[in-house]
Design an enzyme around this catalytic site. Structure first.
Site, PDB file in Angstrom:
ATOM      1  N   SER B  11       0.742  -1.184  -0.059  1.00 34.10           N
ATOM      2  CA  SER B  11      -0.023  -0.026   0.174  1.00 34.10           C
ATOM      3  C   SER B  11       0.742   1.386   0.076  1.00 34.10           C
ATOM      4  CB  SER B  11      -0.927  -0.001   1.194  1.00 34.10           C
ATOM      5  OG  SER B  11      -1.547   1.105   1.299  1.00 34.10           O
ATOM      6  N   HIS B  12       0.389   2.229  -0.434  1.00 31.91           N
ATOM      7  CA  HIS B  12       0.978   3.639  -0.363  1.00 31.91           C
ATOM      8  C   HIS B  12       1.096   4.310   1.179  1.00 31.91           C
ATOM      9  CE1 HIS B  12       0.455   3.743  -4.639  1.00 31.91           C
ATOM     10  NE2 HIS B  12       0.968   4.854  -4.646  1.00 31.91           N
ATOM     11  N   VAL B  13       0.270   3.658   1.751  1.00 35.04           N
ATOM     12  CA  VAL B  13       0.432   4.087   3.364  1.00 35.04           C
ATOM     13  C   VAL B  13       0.816   2.829   4.186  1.00 35.04           C
ATOM     14  CG1 VAL B  13      -0.861   5.032   5.283  1.00 35.04           C
ATOM     15  CG2 VAL B  13      -1.054   5.809   2.976  1.00 35.04           C
ATOM     16  N   GLY B  45       3.933   6.570  -0.452  1.00 38.83           N
ATOM     17  CA  GLY B  45       4.244   5.882  -1.733  1.00 38.83           C
ATOM     18  C   GLY B  45       4.638   4.616  -1.584  1.00 38.83           C
ATOM     19  N   SER B  71       0.818   2.744  -8.806  1.00 32.54           N
ATOM     20  CA  SER B  71       2.214   2.865  -9.014  1.00 32.54           C
ATOM     21  C   SER B  71       2.906   1.810  -7.891  1.00 32.54           C
ATOM     22  CB  SER B  71       2.862   4.221  -8.588  1.00 32.54           C
ATOM     23  OG  SER B  71       2.149   4.406  -7.294  1.00 32.54           O
TER      24      SER B  71
END
Lengths: 195, 125
Positions: B11-13, B45, B71
């Protein structure tokens, strides 16, 4: 014949442009993305500069490979894998060719493979594809860079974070196309194409 | 007892990834769940290096991977190209997909059946 000196100059100028325009890139990315494109690439540019200073390259493939791997590691976001793949694609091609159009084309193929996007989806590809066509045709200049960049404004994003905005992505320059425009401006300034 | 497949959450977090792992642990205590959330310096990110390192930590040779946004997928796909492990990437909604897969792995359901259950949860291309 593409010389290693000019190519390393190209990447150095690219890094300078990214760093100088960090806030502009962040601002473009805030409009239709997550706002960190400039900061991410600036971090990558600093790491690339450091890496390049550590080594004395005698071939394009090794240089491009280091640039690519450093960008993948340090940039993060989507632009890390995308720019990283581009340079690694160029590194692979550089083992058999030093023709700039062919190298850039290999870079574009790697971007498309990684991002699964095509022309007209409001991404960096909309800067890369017309620039490469012009390099092949011998008509590469600043106008091609500017016009390609501007063409992303009226596109609707169908790939990347901006695609979540649907029609609201229209009316903004794509940040990835802008950073790619800096890459190609640097290419012009370093004189790689005429070399 | 460990299972044949491990589960990777990207995950981005970081908190999203570890929070989901916590949720899954409740129903799949024997499934190895590892996370790669956020960047290396804890920002929002995803990180190729971080994903790469986590993949190496798995004892399992086969990994089912779930991610949140585009991403994350790109970094994961790059890491997959560098890894010797057999990694399967799923385009499901992150929470539902990972939860279903883990619950079924815990119950020793075969992969084919798991994938059939994951199919309706696919929301990404």
């Amino acid at each position: 014949m593409t010389s290693i000196e000019k190519v390393s100059q190209w990447i150095e100028i690219f890094g300078e442009k990214i760093t100088a325009n960090r806030e502009h890139l962040n601002k473009l990315d805030t409009a239709i993305g997550d706002g960190d494109h400039g900061s991410n690439l600036t971090r990558g540019a600093a790491a690339v500069k450091e890496k390049a200073a550590e080594n004395d390259y005698d071939n394009l493939a090794n240089f491009f490979k280091d640039v690519g791997m450093t960008l993948v590691s340090k940039v993060g976001g989507a632009s890390g894998p995308l720019y990283g793949s581009a340079f690694m694609g160029m590194a692979k091609k550089a083992k058999e060719s030093d023709d700039m159009a062919e190298l850039l084309e290999a870079g574009l193929e790697a971007i498309q493979k990684r991002g699964k996007a095509d022309v007209g989806e409001k991404t960096m590809i909309d800067e890369w594809a017309p620039v490469i066509e012009s390099v092949k045709a011998g008509s590469f200049n600043q106008d091609v860079i500017d016009e390609s960049l501007e063409s992303t404004r009226e596109m609707k994003a169908t790939k990347g974070r901006a695609s979540y905005l649907g029609d609201r992505s229209i009316g903004h320059i794509d940040p990835g196309a802008q950073s790619s425009a800096y890459l190609f401006e640097a290419l012009l300034e370093a004189g790689v194409i005429d070399g | 007892m460990a299972k044949e497949y491990g589960l990777l959450i990207i995950s981005h977090v970081n908190e999203i990834a570890t929070g989901l792992a916590k949720l899954i642990d409740q129903v799949a205590a024997d499934v190895t769940v590892k996370t790669a959330g956020g960047t290396e310096d804890g920002e929002i990110g995803t990180s190729f290096d971080k994903i790469n390192a986590v993949l190496d930590e798995f004892k399992e040779d086969k990994i089912l991977a779930f991610y949140d946004l585009g991403s994350a997928k790109m970094n994961l796909e790059m890491a997959m190209e560098f890894s010797d492990k057999e990694i399967k990437l799923y385009e499901t909604a992150l929470i539902e997909g990972a939860y279903v897969a883990a619950s079924l792995l815990q119950a020793d359901v075969d992969l084919e059946t798991i994938e059939a259950q994951l199919d309706p949860l696919v929301i990404k291309e």
